[in-house]
Motif scaffolding. Structure first.
Motif, PDB file in Angstrom:
ATOM      1  N   MET A  94      38.047  26.000  28.832  1.00  0.00           N
ATOM      2  CA  MET A  94      36.808  26.299  29.555  1.00  0.00           C
ATOM      3  C   MET A  94      36.923  27.674  30.191  1.00  0.00           C
ATOM      4  O   MET A  94      38.027  28.174  30.421  1.00  0.00           O
ATOM      5  N   PRO A  95      35.804  28.315  30.477  1.00  0.00           N
ATOM      6  CA  PRO A  95      35.848  29.573  31.224  1.00  0.00           C
ATOM      7  C   PRO A  95      36.377  29.323  32.633  1.00  0.00           C
ATOM      8  O   PRO A  95      36.075  28.294  33.242  1.00  0.00           O
ATOM      9  N   ILE A  96      37.151  30.269  33.153  1.00  0.00           N
ATOM     10  CA  ILE A  96      37.669  30.135  34.516  1.00  0.00           C
ATOM     11  C   ILE A  96      36.523  29.974  35.516  1.00  0.00           C
ATOM     12  O   ILE A  96      36.625  29.210  36.478  1.00  0.00           O
ATOM     13  N   GLU A  97      35.420  30.675  35.270  1.00  0.00           N
ATOM     14  CA  GLU A  97      34.291  30.640  36.207  1.00  0.00           C
ATOM     15  C   GLU A  97      33.696  29.236  36.356  1.00  0.00           C
ATOM     16  O   GLU A  97      32.981  28.957  37.323  1.00  0.00           O
ATOM     17  N   GLU A  98      33.972  28.349  35.397  1.00  0.00           N
ATOM     18  CA  GLU A  98      33.345  27.031  35.406  1.00  0.00           C
ATOM     19  C   GLU A  98      34.262  25.915  35.916  1.00  0.00           C
ATOM     20  O   GLU A  98      33.890  24.739  35.853  1.00  0.00           O
ATOM     21  N   LEU A 113      46.902  38.213  34.843  1.00  0.00           N
ATOM     22  CA  LEU A 113      46.088  39.204  34.144  1.00  0.00           C
ATOM     23  C   LEU A 113      44.816  38.624  33.537  1.00  0.00           C
ATOM     24  O   LEU A 113      44.494  38.845  32.369  1.00  0.00           O
ATOM     25  N   ALA A 114      44.079  37.880  34.362  1.00  0.00           N
ATOM     26  CA  ALA A 114      42.839  37.268  33.885  1.00  0.00           C
ATOM     27  C   ALA A 114      41.618  37.651  34.719  1.00  0.00           C
ATOM     28  O   ALA A 114      40.514  37.767  34.178  1.00  0.00           O
ATOM     29  N   PHE A 115      41.794  37.873  36.008  1.00  0.00           N
ATOM     30  CA  PHE A 115      40.636  38.018  36.889  1.00  0.00           C
ATOM     31  C   PHE A 115      39.850  39.307  36.665  1.00  0.00           C
ATOM     32  O   PHE A 115      38.687  39.393  37.076  1.00  0.00           O
ATOM     33  N   HIS A 116      40.444  40.310  36.035  1.00  0.00           N
ATOM     34  CA  HIS A 116      39.668  41.522  35.743  1.00  0.00           C
ATOM     35  C   HIS A 116      38.676  41.297  34.591  1.00  0.00           C
ATOM     36  O   HIS A 116      37.886  42.177  34.271  1.00  0.00           O
ATOM     37  N   TYR A 117      38.727  40.115  33.970  1.00  0.00           N
ATOM     38  CA  TYR A 117      37.721  39.752  32.972  1.00  0.00           C
ATOM     39  C   TYR A 117      36.543  39.003  33.609  1.00  0.00           C
ATOM     40  O   TYR A 117      35.570  38.691  32.926  1.00  0.00           O
ATOM     41  N   LEU A 118      36.660  38.690  34.906  1.00  0.00           N
ATOM     42  CA  LEU A 118      35.629  37.929  35.606  1.00  0.00           C
ATOM     43  C   LEU A 118      34.779  38.856  36.461  1.00  0.00           C
ATOM     44  O   LEU A 118      35.288  39.768  37.105  1.00  0.00           O
ATOM     45  N   GLU A 119      33.496  38.589  36.521  1.00  0.00           N
ATOM     46  CA  GLU A 119      32.594  39.466  37.270  1.00  0.00           C
ATOM     47  C   GLU A 119      32.808  39.354  38.768  1.00  0.00           C
ATOM     48  O   GLU A 119      32.761  40.348  39.490  1.00  0.00           O
ATOM     49  N   SER A 120      33.046  38.144  39.277  1.00  0.00           N
ATOM     50  CA  SER A 120      33.139  37.937  40.731  1.00  0.00           C
ATOM     51  C   SER A 120      34.504  37.388  41.130  1.00  0.00           C
ATOM     52  O   SER A 120      34.884  36.291  40.690  1.00  0.00           O
ATOM     53  N   GLU A 180      39.228  49.995  26.169  1.00  0.00           N
ATOM     54  CA  GLU A 180      39.841  49.887  24.846  1.00  0.00           C
ATOM     55  C   GLU A 180      41.224  49.275  25.001  1.00  0.00           C
ATOM     56  O   GLU A 180      42.053  49.767  25.755  1.00  0.00           O
ATOM     57  N   PHE A 181      41.455  48.167  24.319  1.00  0.00           N
ATOM     58  CA  PHE A 181      42.717  47.456  24.386  1.00  0.00           C
ATOM     59  C   PHE A 181      43.106  47.037  22.975  1.00  0.00           C
ATOM     60  O   PHE A 181      42.334  46.368  22.291  1.00  0.00           O
ATOM     61  N   LEU A 182      44.273  47.476  22.528  1.00  0.00           N
ATOM     62  CA  LEU A 182      44.749  47.205  21.170  1.00  0.00           C
ATOM     63  C   LEU A 182      43.783  47.739  20.118  1.00  0.00           C
ATOM     64  O   LEU A 182      43.612  47.151  19.043  1.00  0.00           O
ATOM     65  N   GLY A 183      43.144  48.842  20.443  1.00  0.00           N
ATOM     66  CA  GLY A 183      42.226  49.462  19.497  1.00  0.00           C
ATOM     67  C   GLY A 183      40.878  48.766  19.392  1.00  0.00           C
ATOM     68  O   GLY A 183      40.060  49.110  18.528  1.00  0.00           O
ATOM     69  N   GLU A 184      40.619  47.800  20.278  1.00  0.00           N
ATOM     70  CA  GLU A 184      39.371  47.045  20.258  1.00  0.00           C
ATOM     71  C   GLU A 184      38.612  47.240  21.570  1.00  0.00           C
ATOM     72  O   GLU A 184      39.211  47.471  22.615  1.00  0.00           O
ATOM     73  N   LYS A 185      37.300  47.137  21.506  1.00  0.00           N
ATOM     74  CA  LYS A 185      36.473  47.239  22.701  1.00  0.00           C
ATOM     75  C   LYS A 185      36.488  45.911  23.457  1.00  0.00           C
ATOM     76  O   LYS A 185      36.241  44.850  22.873  1.00  0.00           O
ATOM     77  N   VAL A 186      36.780  45.972  24.746  1.00  0.00           N
ATOM     78  CA  VAL A 186      36.863  44.779  25.582  1.00  0.00           C
ATOM     79  C   VAL A 186      36.086  45.019  26.876  1.00  0.00           C
ATOM     80  O   VAL A 186      36.191  46.098  27.471  1.00  0.00           O
ATOM     81  N   ILE A 187      35.330  44.035  27.310  1.00  0.00           N
ATOM     82  CA  ILE A 187      34.584  44.144  28.561  1.00  0.00           C
ATOM     83  C   ILE A 187      35.462  43.661  29.708  1.00  0.00           C
ATOM     84  O   ILE A 187      35.995  42.547  29.687  1.00  0.00           O
ATOM     85  N   LYS A 188      35.606  44.498  30.727  1.00  0.00           N
ATOM     86  CA  LYS A 188      36.330  44.133  31.941  1.00  0.00           C
ATOM     87  C   LYS A 188      35.436  44.446  33.133  1.00  0.00           C
ATOM     88  O   LYS A 188      34.406  45.117  32.994  1.00  0.00           O
TER      89      LYS A 188
END
Length: 243
Positions: A94-98, A113-120, A180-188
């Motif tokens: 499940m998503p951490i937010e849920e 190394l997970a919370f920088h993927y969360l908006e809040s 850019e992480f591992l040559g891929e676009k990632v939203i943080k």
């Protein structure tokens, strides 16, 4: 829909080849610092948010945890975790937010190394507080705000490919970044140091440690270019107790 980059086939294959994926905790440069900030797990109920391949869940069990729950959005990561699991570990996709656990469900909550993927961050700090017992420990690592601020997370090079500096810009403008992480676009999601620290204080936590980990002497001696990691902080590790 919450971002689930780790179930992308190409990205997952690249991530699976990293040292931290192949070697586990010993392959993570920040591990020794994080380990030194972890509480005693003996007899504890532990929650790992963004557990990935489950390395920290296994560590907790091997150090006496009574029961461990690992939460991650990625089906592929959890499949890898379940291949090497213990009966006392329960993995939930499940998503951490849920997350929504009952009050006083856990004695320790960790996240790597997970919370920088969360908006809040305030939201997740509140959820952690609600399921953590009084006096319980909350320890997490994130990408450092200096590292997330500009967005691209790449060095700035001269025309000959030599590193000049690392760009820091828009620091006080929190929110979405395309990295850019591992040559891929990632939203943080960039957050300031103030947001992390005050989020804990206002969420009813007492800070017990704040560390910006540096590469170990071993890594500096054996990994080419590692000395450049001393030019700017890449990670932030925080430990706190619920009041």
């Amino acid at each position: 829909m919450k971002q689930n980059k780790y179930d992308d086939k190409t990205f997952f294959e690249k991530y699976s080849q990293m040292d931290r994926s192949v070697k586990g905790l010993e392959g993570a440069g920040e591990w020794k610092t994080l380990e030194s900030m972890l509480p005693d797990f003996k007899g504890k109920r532990v929650l790992d948010l963004g557990c990935g391949f489950g390395w920290h869940c296994q560590y907790a069990v091997e150090h006496g945890a009574k029961a461990v729950t690992g939460v991650d959005i990625s089906e592929k990561m959890l499949a890898g975790a379940r291949e090497k699991t213990y009966d006392s570990i329960c993995y939930i996709q499940m998503p951490i937010e849920e997350i929504s656990f009952e009050q006083d469900s856990f004695d320790v909550v960790i996240s790597s190394l997970a919370f920088h993927y969360l908006e809040s961050f305030d939201q997740i700090a509140g959820k952690v507080s609600s399921c953590l017992v009084s006096g319980g420990d909350f320890v997490f690592s994130v990408e450092h705000p200096v590292f997330t601020a500009y967005g691209s997370q790449n060095w700035y090079y001269d025309e000959n490919g030599n590193i000049l500096h690392f760009s820091v810009d828009r620091y006080f403008f929190e929110g979405k970044r395309e990295a850019e992480f591992l040559g891929e676009k990632v939203i943080k999601y960039h957050k300031t140091l103030t947001t992390y620290i005050n989020g804990l204080i206002q969420g009813g936590f007492e800070l017990t440690g704040v560390v910006e980990p540096q590469p170990s002497a071993h890594l500096l001696e054996t990994v080419k270019g590692m000395e450049d990691e001393l030019r700017r902080p890449m990670m932030l590790i925080v430990s706190a107790k619920k009041k």
